[in-house]
Design an enzyme around this catalytic site. Structure first.
Site, PDB file in Angstrom:
ATOM      1  CB  THR A 112      -4.013  14.912  -3.104  1.00 35.72           C
ATOM      2  OG1 THR A 112      -4.700  16.141  -3.609  1.00 35.72           O
ATOM      3  CG2 THR A 112      -2.861  15.001  -4.227  1.00 35.72           C
ATOM      4  CD  GLU A 113      -0.600  11.289  -5.816  1.00 36.55           C
ATOM      5  OE1 GLU A 113      -0.637  10.067  -5.933  1.00 36.55           O
ATOM      6  OE2 GLU A 113      -0.420  12.181  -6.599  1.00 36.55           O
ATOM      7  CG  LEU A 114      -5.493   6.627  -2.669  1.00 34.03           C
ATOM      8  CD1 LEU A 114      -5.488   5.299  -2.532  1.00 34.03           C
ATOM      9  CD2 LEU A 114      -6.856   7.270  -2.985  1.00 34.03           C
TER      10      LEU A 114
END
Length: 436
Positions: free
Chosen positions: A145-147
Site C-alpha cells: 500500500t502506497e509503496l
C-alpha cells in the site's frame, strides 16, 4: 540495455456515508453506495476506459515491445464488478496480451503490514486469489500500500515467496545513490527492489498541468531529452504513478492522453530505451547494491514516511481502535461483518484525517470527501463504534449457540448412558427367547 518500467496504481476505496452518533446501534450500512457508484462511473469514463484503449492500441501496434504493470486493489476490483464491469473487461483484455504484468498487494489497500503479520499475509493471499480468479495469472512481484517499505516488511514479503517489491526511491534509503538501478533488500537478500524515480514520475503525475512550473509545458520531446541525459550506467527508470493521473488528476483537455501516447511511441521508435515489466527488469538487469530501511518509507507527501496516515493523534486513535478489534473479528463468522472489516481497513480513511498544511495539505484536500479532517475522524469513529457493537453481539450469539449445542450434547450423552444398560438387557432377553 536501458529500460523503462511503467507501473500504475489502480485504487478506489469504499467511501463511508455520513454516519452520525445517533445512527450507532441502528444502522449497519456504512458505505455510500450511490456516491461510490457515481465516482467509479465518472473515473471509468474519464480515465480507465480511454487510458486502457491507448495502451491496447500501442501494444497491438508494437507486439512484444510495449509493456506496463498494474496493481489493482481488491476494493477497486470489487467496485468495477459492481458498478463498471466494462472496466474490468478492458483490464482483462490488456492482461490477455501477455504484455501487462499484475502485481500483488493487500486486498483492502490497508496498513496491515505495520501492525499485524497474520492480517497482512491473509490480505495478500486473498488478493492473489482474486487476481487468479479474474485474470488467470499469479503475481510474482509485490507492491505494498502506497509503496510502504521497511526491512521488517521486506522479510514478510520475501517469506511469502515474492521475487521483487516496489518502493519509493527516496534519499532516506538511497543516500547519494541513484534510483535508476535494481537493488536488493539488505534484510531479505533474495528480494529485489525497484525504486520509483520520484522526480520524473511526479513531473507527469503532479506538475504536468502546473503553469507556474518552470518546465511547463511538459512535452514528450522534453521528457525524453531528460531521460537521454541520464548517466549511461543507470540501467532503468521506474515511472510509478496513480493510473488516475490520466484523465482524472490531469484532465484530457490539458493534453495528458496525447502526452502518454506520444511519449510511449517516441520511446519505442527513437530512443535507446526498452519497456520492461518489473519481473523482466529484476531477471534481466544486474543488482547494484543492497538497501536498508529501519523506519518505514512511502511515496506519500514530501516526508515520504507514514505521516500521511499516522501523523497525528486522530489517526493513531482511529488506527489503534480498529486493530484492537482484530482478535474478536477473527472469531466472527458473519460474512457482512468480515466484509465491513475488510473495507474499514482501507488506508484512505486515515488519509482523510491528515491535518497537514502547505503543499501536502492541498493534496490531501483534493482527495478527501470531508470538509475537515476532524469530521473524517468523527465519522469513522461513529462507524467503528457501531461495528464494535455488532462484533460483540455476534460473538455473544455464537457463544450462546455453542453453549446450547454443548447442553444438548450433554443431555444426549446422559440419555445414552441411562438407556445403554436397558438396551443391553433387552438384547440379551431377545437372544434367550430366540433360543427357546
Amino acid at each position: 540495455m536501458k529500460a523503462i518500467c511503467l507501473y500504475f496504481q489502480v485504487h478506489q476505496p469504499f467511501r463511508l456515508k455520513t454516519y452520525r452518533f445517533f445512527d450507532i446501534g441502528k444502522d449497519d450500512n456504512y458505505f455510500d453506495n450511490h456516491s461510490n457508484a457515481g465516482i467509479i462511473r465518472k473515473i471509468a469514463e474519464k480515465c480507465y476506459l480511454p487510458a486502457n484503449k491507448i495502451l491496447m492500441d500501442i501494444i497491438r501496434a508494437y507486439p512484444g515491445r510495449f509493456k506496463v504493470a498494474f496493481s489493482i486493489s481488491g476494493t477497486a476490483l470489487d467496485q468495477f464488478e459492481l458498478y463498471a464491469p466494462e472496466v474490468l473487461k478492458s483490464f482483462r483484455e490488456l492482461v490477455a496480451t501477455g504484455h501487462v504484468e499484475l502485481l500483488a498487494e493487500t486486498y483492502s489497500h490497508s496498513l496491515a503490514s505495520l501492525v499485524s503479520g497474520d492480517e497482512f499475509k491473509k490480505q495478500v493471499k486473498r488478493h492473489i486469489k482474486r487476481i487468479r480468479q479474474l485474470f488467470g495469472v499469479t503475481p510474482t512481484t509485490f507492491r505494498n500500500t502506497e509503496l510502504i517499505y521497511s526491512d521488517k516488511i521486506a522479510r514478510k514479503v520475501a517469506m511469502m515467496g515474492f521475487e521483487a517489491m516496489l518502493t519509493e526511491g527516496t534519499e532516506k534509503i538511497l543516500g547519494p545513490q541513484s534510483p535508476n538501478h535494481i537493488y536488493k533488500s539488505q534484510a531479505a537478500p533474495n528480494l529485489k527492489l525497484l525504486l520509483k524515480n520520484y522526480r520524473l514520475s511526479d513531473d507527469i503525475a503532479f506538475r504536468f498541468s502546473d503553469q507556474s512550473w518552470q518546465q511547463w509545458p511538459l512535452t514528450s520531446q522534453k521528457f525524453i531529452k531528460w531521460l537521454n541525459e541520464l548517466p549511461e550506467e543507470q540501467q532503468i527508470v521506474n515511472l510509478f504513478m496513480d493510473y488516475e493521473t490520466f484523465g482524472e488528476h490531469q484532465w484530457a483537455a490539458n493534453g495528458i492522453f496525447d502526452f502518454l501516447t506520444s511519449l510511449s511511441l517516441e520511446l519505442l521508435t527513437s530512443s535507446p530505451f526498452t519497456f520492461v515489466t518489473p519481473t523482466e527488469a529484476i531477471r534481466q538487469l544486474d543488482v547494484r547494491n543492497s538497501l536498508s530501511a529501519s523506519n518505514p518509507i512511502s511515496w506519500a507527501d514530501e516526508a515520504r514516511d507514514l505521516s500521511a496516515w499516522l501523523g497525528n493523534e486522530l489517526q493513531h486513535d482511529a488506527f489503534d481502535s480498529l486493530y484492537k478489534l482484530k482478535k474478536k473479528v477473527k472469531k466472527c463468522t458473519d460474512k457482512k461483518i468480515l466484509n465491513d472489516w475488510k473495507y474499514l481497513q482501507t488506508s484512505d480513511h486515515f488519509y482523510y484525517m491528515c491535518t497537514k498544511d502547505m503543499a501536502d495539505g492541498e493534496v490531501h484536500k483534493y482527495f478527501t470527501p470531508y470538509s475537515s479532517p476532524y469530521l473524517a475522524f468523527i465519522n469513522y469513529m461513529n462507524v467503528l463504534s457501531d461495528f464494535e457493537i455488532r462484533v460483540t453481539q455476534h460473538l455473544r450469539a455464537l457463544r450462546r449457540q455453542r453453549e446450547q449445542q454443548l447442553i444438548k450434547k450433554l443431555i444426549n450423552d446422559e440419555r445414552e448412558a441411562i438407556l445403554q444398560p436397558v438396551m443391553a438387557d433387552l438384547i440379551v432377553e431377545r437372544k434367550i427367547k430366540a433360543r427357546k
